[in-house]
Structures are given as structure tokens and as C-alpha cells.
Design an enzyme around this catalytic site. Sequence first.
Site, short mmCIF file in Angstrom:
data_model
loop_
_atom_site.label_atom_id
_atom_site.label_comp_id
_atom_site.label_asym_id
_atom_site.label_seq_id
_atom_site.Cartn_x
_atom_site.Cartn_y
_atom_site.Cartn_z
N GLY A 45 0.84 -1.19 0.00
CA GLY A 45 0.00 0.00 0.00
C GLY A 45 0.87 1.23 0.00
CB SER A 100 4.27 5.01 4.10
OG SER A 100 3.77 4.36 2.94
N GLY A 110 -5.71 2.24 -6.36
CA GLY A 110 -6.49 2.70 -5.21
C GLY A 110 -7.27 1.55 -4.58
CB SER A 124 -0.91 -7.86 -2.09
OG SER A 124 -0.33 -8.37 -0.93
CG ASP A 168 -1.15 2.06 5.15
OD1 ASP A 168 -2.31 1.95 5.59
OD2 ASP A 168 -0.63 3.15 4.84
CG HIS A 171 -7.40 0.10 5.43
ND1 HIS A 171 -6.20 -0.36 4.95
CD2 HIS A 171 -7.11 1.26 6.06
CE1 HIS A 171 -5.23 0.48 5.29
NE2 HIS A 171 -5.75 1.48 5.96
MG MG Z 1 -2.98 3.94 6.22
#
Ligand code: MG
Length: 217
Positions: free
Chosen positions: A51, A57, A80, A129, A146, A149
Site C-alpha cells: 500500500g 510512507s 487505489g 499483493s 497499509d 482495509h
Molecule cells: Mg494507512
Amino acid sequence: MTLHHDDRIRVLLEHAVSVRGFMPDDEGIALYEAGLEAGTRFPGGAFLEIGAWCGKSSVYLGAAAESTHSVLFSLDHHRGSEENQVGWEHHDEDLVDAHDGRLNTLPHWQRSIGDVDLEMSVVGLVGDSRVVSSLWTTPLSLCFIDGGHGEEPAWNDFNGWTPHIAPRGLLAIHDVFENPDDGGRPPYEIYCAALESGKFAEIGATGSLRVLERRAA
Ligand code: MG
């Protein structure tokens, strides 16, 4: 001219703050520090994040990777997550690719990395992934989850990637909310599963970021 190490880190961390994304500054610094810890434990090792979005990050972890001669593999399909699509809370209209009307964060991610010359420390992996984790063999000094979700992506990431974390390697999970009023359940549930497995112990918590270490085998 090469910058003094501290100046270089300052440049990278200031850049990370400026990149668009969903990580508060204090959590970003905590993630950077987790990267430093992992890179100190395993110099020259491999970090993996699932992510990446526009690379916020990735820059925090990339700064730690560069400092410890590690390499961050930054995995994202760049289309996304569910919560980023049209009509959802975290949708961003200017990330839509006119070519096909789909979200595409990859050009933004590339700029985030390229603008601060992190290409030797941060490698992008574009794809699903599960496909990547199913053929992955390199032990990870740090894994940062991350990605999507929702229930299915979160559990796929947990099941696909945590077995690759080396003993004493770190597992970081973002958007862990104990209170359901603060956010969705799956990141919290995989965090609980990691602890309940007995294979991981918590070593840090900042905002919704949790850092665990894999117990020695
Ligand atoms: Mg996050």
C-alpha cells in the site's frame, strides 16, 4: 556535493511530510524509526510495504532504508483501494487517469521517490499483493501493512506476507483502531491475530500505527 547525513535525513523527512497521503507526521516519524531499528538489526536487508498510494510512507521508510543500506520494496497496484474509488470518502479526482478513467497513483509515487533521489533505496513493485507474496522468498527485516482495509485484502496481506518476516524482524500495521468508532475493523483484527499467534510481540504504538517484532525462532 553530497549532503551531510543529518541534512540528507532532514531533506527526506521534510519531503515525506509534503507528499500527499493519509499518515500523520508523528506516525510517519515512528514508521521511519521502526525502519531504522529494522535496518540496524539487519543491515542491507529488505523492507516491504504493502500500500504505497502516492509514496508518503515510501519516503519515510526509504529514508531509513538509505541510512541502513537496506532496500524498500514498495508494493501497490496503484489503482487505489475500495475506499479511494469514486463516491468514497478518500477519493481524489486528480488521481484519475484520463486514459481509462481509473485511479492511477503510480506517476505520483514515482515523482515522490525521484524528487529526492531515492531510487537506489526504494524499488516499486506494481501488481497484486497475493501474486507477489505467493512467489516471494526473501526474508524481510520489516513488513509494513497499509494496503486495502477491507476484510479480504487485509487478511490476504496478513496471510501472504507475515510468514516472510525474519525472526526479530518487524511488522508494522497502519490504521489500527481499538475503538470501532475511529475506523474500520480489519487492520485491528490482523493486529490482534498477530499478537494471538504468539509469534509477535508489540514494541511500539503511535496513533494508529503499531509496531511488532517477530519472536526469535
Ligand atoms: Mg494507512
